[in-house]
Design a protein around this motif. Structure first.
Motif, PDB file in Angstrom:
ATOM      1  N   ASP A  35       0.792  -1.229   0.000  1.00  0.00           N
ATOM      2  CA  ASP A  35       0.000   0.000   0.000  1.00  0.00           C
ATOM      3  C   ASP A  35       0.827   1.284   0.000  1.00  0.00           C
ATOM      4  O   ASP A  35       0.526   2.222   0.699  1.00  0.00           O
ATOM      5  CB  ASP A  35      -1.011  -0.018   1.159  1.00  0.00           C
ATOM      6  N   TRP A  36       1.895   1.294  -0.791  1.00  0.00           N
ATOM      7  CA  TRP A  36       2.588   2.565  -1.088  1.00  0.00           C
ATOM      8  C   TRP A  36       3.057   2.483  -2.536  1.00  0.00           C
ATOM      9  O   TRP A  36       3.237   1.394  -3.094  1.00  0.00           O
ATOM     10  CB  TRP A  36       3.729   2.854  -0.125  1.00  0.00           C
ATOM     11  N   SER A  37       3.236   3.656  -3.166  1.00  0.00           N
ATOM     12  CA  SER A  37       3.256   3.677  -4.623  1.00  0.00           C
ATOM     13  C   SER A  37       4.520   3.132  -5.284  1.00  0.00           C
ATOM     14  O   SER A  37       4.421   2.471  -6.316  1.00  0.00           O
ATOM     15  CB  SER A  37       2.942   5.069  -5.135  1.00  0.00           C
ATOM     16  N   VAL A  82      11.161  -5.250  -0.055  1.00  0.00           N
ATOM     17  CA  VAL A  82      11.192  -5.573   1.380  1.00  0.00           C
ATOM     18  C   VAL A  82      12.138  -4.577   2.041  1.00  0.00           C
ATOM     19  O   VAL A  82      13.332  -4.566   1.747  1.00  0.00           O
ATOM     20  CB  VAL A  82      11.670  -7.022   1.609  1.00  0.00           C
ATOM     21  N   TRP A  83      11.576  -3.734   2.904  1.00  0.00           N
ATOM     22  CA  TRP A  83      12.339  -2.634   3.509  1.00  0.00           C
ATOM     23  C   TRP A  83      12.912  -3.060   4.853  1.00  0.00           C
ATOM     24  O   TRP A  83      12.169  -3.520   5.729  1.00  0.00           O
ATOM     25  CB  TRP A  83      11.431  -1.422   3.714  1.00  0.00           C
ATOM     26  N   GLU A  84      14.193  -2.837   5.017  1.00  0.00           N
ATOM     27  CA  GLU A  84      14.842  -3.239   6.268  1.00  0.00           C
ATOM     28  C   GLU A  84      14.229  -2.551   7.487  1.00  0.00           C
ATOM     29  O   GLU A  84      13.996  -3.190   8.518  1.00  0.00           O
ATOM     30  CB  GLU A  84      16.348  -2.917   6.218  1.00  0.00           C
ATOM     31  N   GLY A  85      13.943  -1.249   7.364  1.00  0.00           N
ATOM     32  CA  GLY A  85      13.487  -0.486   8.522  1.00  0.00           C
ATOM     33  C   GLY A  85      12.220  -1.027   9.150  1.00  0.00           C
ATOM     34  O   GLY A  85      12.055  -0.992  10.361  1.00  0.00           O
ATOM     35  N   THR A  86      11.299  -1.520   8.324  1.00  0.00           N
ATOM     36  CA  THR A  86      10.023  -1.997   8.860  1.00  0.00           C
ATOM     37  C   THR A  86       9.831  -3.505   8.752  1.00  0.00           C
ATOM     38  O   THR A  86       8.904  -4.039   9.349  1.00  0.00           O
ATOM     39  CB  THR A  86       8.842  -1.304   8.134  1.00  0.00           C
ATOM     40  N   MET A  87      10.656  -4.203   7.980  1.00  0.00           N
ATOM     41  CA  MET A  87      10.347  -5.614   7.720  1.00  0.00           C
ATOM     42  C   MET A  87      11.483  -6.584   7.994  1.00  0.00           C
ATOM     43  O   MET A  87      11.330  -7.791   7.746  1.00  0.00           O
ATOM     44  CB  MET A  87       9.924  -5.790   6.251  1.00  0.00           C
ATOM     45  N   ALA A  88      12.607  -6.089   8.498  1.00  0.00           N
ATOM     46  CA  ALA A  88      13.784  -6.963   8.634  1.00  0.00           C
ATOM     47  C   ALA A  88      13.502  -8.192   9.503  1.00  0.00           C
ATOM     48  O   ALA A  88      13.925  -9.301   9.182  1.00  0.00           O
ATOM     49  CB  ALA A  88      14.954  -6.181   9.210  1.00  0.00           C
ATOM     50  N   ARG A 111      15.629   4.624   4.110  1.00  0.00           N
ATOM     51  CA  ARG A 111      15.432   5.026   5.502  1.00  0.00           C
ATOM     52  C   ARG A 111      13.943   5.246   5.732  1.00  0.00           C
ATOM     53  O   ARG A 111      13.269   5.829   4.881  1.00  0.00           O
ATOM     54  CB  ARG A 111      16.212   6.306   5.802  1.00  0.00           C
ATOM     55  N   GLU A 112      13.446   4.815   6.859  1.00  0.00           N
ATOM     56  CA  GLU A 112      12.037   4.985   7.232  1.00  0.00           C
ATOM     57  C   GLU A 112      12.024   5.545   8.655  1.00  0.00           C
ATOM     58  O   GLU A 112      12.564   4.920   9.572  1.00  0.00           O
ATOM     59  CB  GLU A 112      11.318   3.636   7.221  1.00  0.00           C
ATOM     60  N   GLU A 113      11.413   6.695   8.827  1.00  0.00           N
ATOM     61  CA  GLU A 113      11.525   7.342  10.154  1.00  0.00           C
ATOM     62  C   GLU A 113      10.527   8.476  10.313  1.00  0.00           C
ATOM     63  O   GLU A 113       9.943   8.937   9.326  1.00  0.00           O
ATOM     64  CB  GLU A 113      12.966   7.890  10.301  1.00  0.00           C
ATOM     65  N   PRO A 155       0.541   2.225   8.389  1.00  0.00           N
ATOM     66  CA  PRO A 155       0.232   0.872   8.863  1.00  0.00           C
ATOM     67  C   PRO A 155       1.427  -0.082   8.851  1.00  0.00           C
ATOM     68  O   PRO A 155       1.238  -1.271   8.994  1.00  0.00           O
ATOM     69  CB  PRO A 155      -0.835   0.409   7.858  1.00  0.00           C
ATOM     70  N   TRP A 156       2.655   0.441   8.693  1.00  0.00           N
ATOM     71  CA  TRP A 156       3.780  -0.476   8.479  1.00  0.00           C
ATOM     72  C   TRP A 156       4.745  -0.590   9.638  1.00  0.00           C
ATOM     73  O   TRP A 156       5.534  -1.522   9.693  1.00  0.00           O
ATOM     74  CB  TRP A 156       4.622   0.005   7.284  1.00  0.00           C
ATOM     75  N   GLU A 157       4.770   0.415  10.499  1.00  0.00           N
ATOM     76  CA  GLU A 157       5.919   0.495  11.376  1.00  0.00           C
ATOM     77  C   GLU A 157       5.899  -0.530  12.487  1.00  0.00           C
ATOM     78  O   GLU A 157       4.903  -1.134  12.808  1.00  0.00           O
ATOM     79  CB  GLU A 157       6.039   1.875  12.016  1.00  0.00           C
ATOM     80  N   ALA A 198       5.323  13.214  10.933  1.00  0.00           N
ATOM     81  CA  ALA A 198       4.710  12.059  10.277  1.00  0.00           C
ATOM     82  C   ALA A 198       5.764  11.036   9.890  1.00  0.00           C
ATOM     83  O   ALA A 198       6.944  11.377   9.730  1.00  0.00           O
ATOM     84  CB  ALA A 198       3.959  12.502   9.021  1.00  0.00           C
ATOM     85  N   PHE A 199       5.334   9.810   9.724  1.00  0.00           N
ATOM     86  CA  PHE A 199       6.203   8.777   9.187  1.00  0.00           C
ATOM     87  C   PHE A 199       6.475   9.088   7.718  1.00  0.00           C
ATOM     88  O   PHE A 199       5.568   9.481   6.984  1.00  0.00           O
ATOM     89  CB  PHE A 199       5.514   7.419   9.314  1.00  0.00           C
ATOM     90  N   ASN A 200       7.729   8.927   7.325  1.00  0.00           N
ATOM     91  CA  ASN A 200       8.079   9.123   5.916  1.00  0.00           C
ATOM     92  C   ASN A 200       9.263   8.221   5.623  1.00  0.00           C
ATOM     93  O   ASN A 200       9.797   7.573   6.531  1.00  0.00           O
ATOM     94  CB  ASN A 200       8.402  10.594   5.666  1.00  0.00           C
ATOM     95  N   TRP A 201       9.660   8.162   4.380  1.00  0.00           N
ATOM     96  CA  TRP A 201      10.742   7.277   4.021  1.00  0.00           C
ATOM     97  C   TRP A 201      11.436   7.800   2.775  1.00  0.00           C
ATOM     98  O   TRP A 201      10.937   8.694   2.097  1.00  0.00           O
ATOM     99  CB  TRP A 201      10.212   5.855   3.775  1.00  0.00           C
ATOM    100  N   THR A 202      12.587   7.247   2.512  1.00  0.00           N
ATOM    101  CA  THR A 202      13.306   7.536   1.272  1.00  0.00           C
ATOM    102  C   THR A 202      13.831   6.216   0.719  1.00  0.00           C
ATOM    103  O   THR A 202      14.251   5.374   1.511  1.00  0.00           O
ATOM    104  CB  THR A 202      14.452   8.544   1.507  1.00  0.00           C
TER     105      THR A 202
HETATM  106  C1  TMO Z   1       7.233   0.383   4.031  1.00  0.00           C
HETATM  107  N1  TMO Z   1       7.360   1.848   3.783  1.00  0.00           N
HETATM  108  C2  TMO Z   1       8.254   2.094   2.649  1.00  0.00           C
HETATM  109  C3  TMO Z   1       6.023   2.438   3.531  1.00  0.00           C
HETATM  110  O1  TMO Z   1       7.900   2.392   4.875  1.00  0.00           O
END
Ligand code: TMO
Length: 314
Positions: A35-37, A82-88, A111-113, A155-157, A198-202
């Protein structure tokens, strides 16, 4: 004019070569759509490339939380981000039980933070140090979170409510439903020049349009998630931020490599950079393209990149 004759011949030759996997055209490969683009565009690009190898493709909508079950139960085949920050953690568990195969790491670092727009800096000058958050919580108050500040998550963190408690933060977690809703909230706040945390990522579209910074929490270490005595709060897990130069992987379910060797090679070869992923998400979230339009647009512009990903002999 010769090309008019050569082209049909080439197509026939490739069709002839395309029989490394038996009955490929009847094999359906199921790609997970989160659910992200950027993930969705990356998935559709992968789908179109699999089509070029004669596979049929379908998409399985799934939250990242439920995708693990789907991969394990053979209800989905491929996950392209598969993102390390939220799914490792889940990823490692799935590797340990042999339910998924690592199909390689993208060149993009991630980075997700927690994040805020640049104009907040002047209102809370000690940011991005996380210890400044409590001095400034009033800036981020909303009627919904009063008397605390609002942190808008997705919904990911990882357990953000526990992180808030572990670090003694005067904030309340509110969750957006998906990447589009989170993006909307960020866009609206920025248009009104209102403080937002807000939560954001790069990589993401945000960095190409809006100046901002990530909050610097205590530096991530795996022990932060397993050892309560580690770190700032001696009685709690999750008293740290996410990793700063994190990986981004592709995975497939167990047995996929044997069953679809050409598809597996292609997925191993696909390698997105940070700027590609940030462009993918901008095509959707800024330019308003559909997934089909965005993936077709990218493929028609970047032929020299993706032709190198098509495995030989497939
Ligand atoms: C999983 N995400 C990239 C939305 O942080």
């Amino acid at each position: 004019m010769k090309y008019c004759l050569i082209l049909p011949c080439l197509l026939l030759c490739f069709a002839g070569l395309a029989s490394a996997d038996a009955n490929k055209s009847t094999d359906n490969i199921r790609i997970i759509l989160n659910d992200w683009s950027s993930q969705q565009v990356a998935s559709h690009i992968t789908g179109q490339l699999l089509n070029k190898l004669n596979y049929s493709v379908s998409y399985v909508d799934s939250s990242s939380a439920l995708q693990w079950f789907k991969l394990k139960a053979n209800k989905a085949d491929v996950q392209m981000e598969v993102w390390e920050g939220t799914m490792a953690k889940e990823y490692q568990r799935m590797r340990e039980i042999g339910a998924v195969i690592d199909a390689g790491t993208h060149r993009a670092t991630t980075r997700e933070e927690w994040w805020y727009p640049e104009y907040v800096q002047a209102l809370c000058p000690k940011l991005p140090d996380w210890r400044a958050l409590n001095d400034c919580s009033a800036l981020f108050q909303t009627p919904e979170t009063f008397p605390q500040g609002r942190y808008l998550g997705g919904p990911w963190e990882k357990p953000e409510a526990i992180k808030i408690r572990a670090l003694g933060l005067n904030y309340k977690l509110v969750r957006a439903d998906n990447g589009a809703a989170l993006g909307e909230a960020i866009r609206k706040a920025v248009a009104e020049k209102k403080p937002i945390l807000a939560f954001n990522w790069t990589p993401n579209w945000v960095e190409s349009k809006i100046k901002g910074r990530f909050v610097e929490f205590p530096e991530y270490a795996p022990a932060c998630e397993t050892d309560k005595s580690w770190g700032f709060n001696k009685n709690s897990l999750w008293d740290c931020g996410n990793p700063r130069n994190a990986w981004l992987k592709k995975i497939v379910r167990r047995g996929f490599d044997q069953q679809f060797p050409c598809a597996y090679s292609l997925i191993q070869n696909i390698n997105f950079t940070g700027s590609m992923l940030s462009e993918f998400s901008a095509l959707i979230d800024v330019d308003g393209m559909s997934l089909e339009q965005a993936s077709t647009h990218w493929l028609s512009n970047e032929q020299t990149i993706w032709t190198q990903w098509l495995p030989e002999g497939c």
